[in-house]
Design a protein around this motif. Structure first.
Motif, short mmCIF file in Angstrom:
data_model
loop_
_atom_site.label_atom_id
_atom_site.label_comp_id
_atom_site.label_asym_id
_atom_site.label_seq_id
_atom_site.Cartn_x
_atom_site.Cartn_y
_atom_site.Cartn_z
N LEU A 49 0.84 -1.20 0.00
CA LEU A 49 0.00 0.00 0.00
C LEU A 49 0.87 1.26 0.00
O LEU A 49 0.62 2.20 -0.76
CB LEU A 49 -0.93 0.01 1.22
N LEU A 50 1.90 1.26 0.85
CA LEU A 50 2.78 2.43 0.93
C LEU A 50 3.45 2.68 -0.43
O LEU A 50 3.49 3.81 -0.92
CB LEU A 50 3.82 2.22 2.03
N ALA A 51 3.94 1.60 -1.06
CA ALA A 51 4.58 1.74 -2.37
C ALA A 51 3.58 2.28 -3.40
O ALA A 51 3.91 3.17 -4.19
CB ALA A 51 5.13 0.39 -2.83
N LEU A 52 2.36 1.75 -3.36
CA LEU A 52 1.33 2.21 -4.30
C LEU A 52 1.07 3.71 -4.15
O LEU A 52 1.01 4.45 -5.13
CB LEU A 52 0.03 1.43 -4.05
N MET A 53 0.94 4.16 -2.91
CA MET A 53 0.67 5.59 -2.67
C MET A 53 1.84 6.45 -3.11
O MET A 53 1.65 7.52 -3.69
CB MET A 53 0.34 5.83 -1.19
N MET A 54 3.05 5.98 -2.86
CA MET A 54 4.23 6.74 -3.27
C MET A 54 4.30 6.84 -4.80
O MET A 54 4.57 7.92 -5.36
CB MET A 54 5.51 6.09 -2.72
N LEU A 55 4.05 5.73 -5.47
CA LEU A 55 4.13 5.72 -6.94
C LEU A 55 3.06 6.61 -7.56
O LEU A 55 3.31 7.33 -8.53
CB LEU A 55 4.01 4.28 -7.46
N HIS A 56 1.85 6.58 -6.99
CA HIS A 56 0.78 7.47 -7.49
C HIS A 56 1.13 8.93 -7.22
O HIS A 56 0.99 9.78 -8.09
CB HIS A 56 -0.54 7.15 -6.78
N ASP A 57 1.57 9.18 -6.00
CA ASP A 57 1.82 10.56 -5.59
C ASP A 57 2.96 11.18 -6.40
O ASP A 57 3.00 12.39 -6.59
CB ASP A 57 2.13 10.61 -4.09
N ALA A 58 3.88 10.33 -6.86
CA ALA A 58 5.01 10.81 -7.66
C ALA A 58 4.54 11.49 -8.94
O ALA A 58 5.24 12.30 -9.52
CB ALA A 58 5.93 9.64 -8.00
N ARG A 59 3.31 11.18 -9.37
CA ARG A 59 2.81 11.75 -10.63
C ARG A 59 1.93 12.99 -10.41
O ARG A 59 1.38 13.53 -11.36
CB ARG A 59 2.00 10.69 -11.40
N ARG A 60 1.81 13.39 -9.12
CA ARG A 60 0.91 14.49 -8.79
C ARG A 60 1.13 15.73 -9.66
O ARG A 60 0.18 16.28 -10.23
CB ARG A 60 1.06 14.87 -7.32
#
Lengths: 109, 415
Positions: free
Chosen positions: B237-248
C-alpha cells in the motif's frame, strides 16, 4: 461486559431439527466457556402484538414493530470481555449464516 | 537559545512528531479517548508556559505524558464518578502508581499500532474510521477534516463524537488483534489509509488544498503502519501511494485540467519517490505473499518505468490485472484489464472484454470514458461520441469533465 445478541432471520416455515441441534451445540459451547447468561427463541412474528399508550389510551397493533423480511426470532445474553469477543460469539450463532445478528451492549445500571 | 531551539519551536516540533504517540499511550492508560485528548491539551497549554520559563526538557514527549496523566488524575478526581465507581477508583490508583516512575529517563512506549487498529475497527462505519484516524493519528482538527470531506463542522464533529462513544460504550478493545482475525483487521486499516489517500488524490490542486494534504497524511500513516508492522501488504500500500503521488505534478495542467497518464509530461514525475516506491515494492514482492495492494503497486511501477507512453509494457500490465482479477474479482478490475488488453492485444479484444461488464457497470462514469476512448481508437466515431456524452453527464469532477468535453469535440469535428 454483557452483550445482547438479537437474532434476525427470515421466517420460512417449519424449523428443522438440524437448526435446533446447531443452536443446542452453540448454547452448550457458550455455557462451557462461561459466556452464556441467558437466551430464548421466540414464536413467529405473526404472534406479535405492538402496544403503545398515548393520552392514557392503550393502542394495539397486530404484528411486529417493523414489517421487514428478517424478523427478530430470538436472543442471547452473553458475558464477554469486549466487543471483539462478542462479535466472535455472534458469528457462531447458527442464524448468522443466513440472517443477521445485532450485537448491543447491555446498559449497566 | 539552547541547541534544542526556542521552547515554542520545540513544542511545535514535539506536537507534530510525538502528539499521536503520547495520545496513544494516554488512551491506553486512561481507556477514554476524550479524557486523553483533554488531558493532552491541558499538558500542552502547561508546556507553553513552563518551557518558556525553564527551557525545554530533555525528553519533551515524556514530559507531556507525565503532565497529561497528572491533569487526567485531577479531572477524574473532580468528576463525581470517581467517588462512587469502583472501576474509576482502581484506575486512579493505577495512574498514581504510573506517575511515581521517573519517565523522563525512558523512551515512552509506542501504542500507536493499537490506536490505529482501534480507530479502524470494522464495527465503526467507514466514514467514522476515516474521521477518527485523521483526528487522533494525524492530529487534524475537526474543522480541517470537515473541510477536506466537504461536510459541515457540526456533521464531522458529531461523527467523531459518536465514534468515540461507540468505542467506549460498546467496549471496542484497545488492541492489535491476534490470530486469524488479524489479517481481516489489517485489511480494514489498509482500506482506511487508502480511502484517505484517494480522497486527496481525486481532488485537483486548485479545488481545495486541504484535500491534497490528505495524500500527505495517508502516506505518513502508511509509513507509520509499515514501520510498526512491516507486513508485505502494508508495504504494498505504501509503495502504491508513493508511486501514485510521484505523478501528482503531472496530473493537471496550468488551467487545472486533468491530464491522463498517457499524455502526462513524464519529466514532471518525482523520480526519487518512484525509486523509493519501486524499491519498497520489490522488497515486499520478494516475500512471496502477493495481495491486491502489491499487485496494484506493481501496475503503477510498470507505468513509471516507461520513459514515454509508447514504451509502456502493456502485456505485463494486462497480466498483472489478470492476477488482480483473480485476487479480488470485480467488474471495475475487469474494466481496467480491458483497457490494458486493448493496448497489449488490440482494441477489438479490449472492447469485447469491456462488453462482459457493461451490465454490471451501468451508470459507472469510468466505464463510459474507457469505452469512448476504445471506440474512438477503433474508428467507431458516432458510438464514441455517445459514450463520451454518457461519461460527461456522469462526471462529478470539474477537471475530468472538461477533459472529456474536449475529447468529444475533437471527434465530432472529425466526423
Amino acid at each position: 461486559m454483557r452483550y445482547m445478541a438479537l437474532i434476525y432471520n427470515t421466517e420460512d416455515g417449519e424449523p428443522n431439527p438440524e437448526v435446533f441441534e446447531a443452536y443446542g451445540a452453540f448454547t452448550q459451547e457458550m455455557v462451557a466457556k462461561g459466556i452464556f447468561v441467558s437466551g430464548d427463541a421466540l414464536q413467529d412474528s405473526h404472534t406479535a402484538t405492538c402496544v403503545s399508550v398515548r393520552n392514557g389510551k392503550t393502542n394495539l397493533k397486530d404484528g411486529p414493530f417493523a414489517e421487514t423480511k428478517e424478523q427478530l426470532g430470538g436472543y442471547y445474553i452473553l458475558e464477554c470481555a469486549n466487543l471483539d469477543e462478542a462479535i466472535e460469539c455472534a458469528a457462531k450463532i447458527p442464524g448468522a449464516a443466513n440472517g443477521t445478528i445485532e450485537v448491543r451492549p447491555v446498559l449497566a445500571l | 537559545m539552547t541547541r534544542f531551539g526556542a521552547p515554542d519551536e520545540v513544542l511545535a516540533h514535539i506536537y507534530r512528531k510525538d502528539a499521536s504517540g503520547v495520545l496513544s499511550v494516554l488512551i491506553s492508560q486512561l481507556r477514554d479517548f476524550d479524557l486523553a485528548e483533554d488531558a493532552l491539551h491541558d499538558a500542552i497549554a502547561q508546556a507553553v508556559v513552563a518551557w518558556r520559563r525553564t527551557g525545554p526538557p530533555r525528553n519533551g514527549a515524556a514530559w507531556l505524558l507525565t503532565a497529561a496523566r497528572r491533569r487526567a488524575i485531577d479531572r477524574i478526581r473532580k468528576s463525581s464518578r470517581a467517588r462512587d465507581d469502583a472501576t474509576q477508583r482502581l484506575l486512579l490508583a493505577q495512574l498514581e502508581n504510573q506517575s511515581q516512575a521517573n519517565e523522563e529517563d525512558q523512551p515512552i512506549p509506542d501504542e500507536r499500532l493499537r490506536l490505529i487498529f482501534t480507530c479502524c475497527h470494522p464495527a465503526l462505519s467507514q466514514e467514522a474510521r476515516v474521521a477518527l484516524t485523521l483526528r487522533t493519528l494525524c492530529g487534524l482538527s475537526t474543522q480541517e477534516i470537515a473541510r477536506a470531506y466537504l461536510v459541515s463542522d457540526a456533521t464531522m464533529s458529531q461523527r467523531i463524537v459518536r465514534a468515540k462513544a461507540k468505542i467506549r460504550d460498546a467496549a471496542i478493545p484497545y488492541e492489535v488483534p491476534e490470530g486469524p482475525a488479524q489479517a481481516e483487521r489489517l485489511s480494514s486499516v489498509l482500506d482506511v489509509i487508502y480511502l484517505i489517500f484517494n480522497e486527496g488524490f481525486a481532488a485537483t490542486e486548485g479545488e481545495s488544498p486541504t484535500r491534497a494534504d490528505l495524500c500527505i497524511e495517508a502516506i505518513r500513516l502508511g509509513r507509520l503502519l509499515y514501520q510498526l508492522k512491516p507486513h508485505p501488504e502494508s508495504g504494498g500500500l505504501l509503495a502504491l501511494m508513493m508511486l501514485h503521488d510521484a505523478r501528482r505534478g503531472a496530473r493537471t495542467d496550468s488551467f487545472n485540467e486533468y491530464i491522463p497518464i498517457s499524455e502526462q509530461d513524464r519529466s514532471l514525475w518525482n523520480q526519487e519517490l518512484i525509486a523509493q516506491g519501486t524499491q519498497l515494492l520489490h522488497f515486499c514482492l520478494g516475500q512471496k505473499r502477493p495481495a491486491p495492494f502489491q499487485i496494484q503497486a506493481a501496475i503503477s511501477a510498470v507505468h513509471s518505468e516507461a520513459a514515454h507512453a509508447e514504451d509502456t509494457d502493456w502485456p505485463q500490465i494486462a497480466g498483472l490485472y489478470r492476477a488482480l482479477e483473480e485476487a479480488t474479482p470485480s467488474p471495475v478490475v475487469t474494466l481496467n484489464r480491458a483497457v490494458a488488453v486493448a493496448h497489449a492485444h488490440g482494441t477489438a479484444k479490449g472492447l469485447a472484454l469491456l462488453e462482459t461488464v457493461a451490465q454490471d457497470l451501468d451508470g459507472y462514469q469510468p466505464f463510459y470514458a474507457a469505452q469512448a476512448e476504445l471506440l474512438r481508437r477503433s474508428g467507431q466515431l458516432s458510438e464514441a461520441a455517445t459514450a463520451y456524452t454518457r461519461a460527461i453527464d456522469l462526471s462529478t469532477n470539474t477537471a475530468e469533465r472538461t477533459f472529456l468535453i474536449k475529447k468529444r469535440s475533437e471527434i465530432t469535428a472529425q466526423a
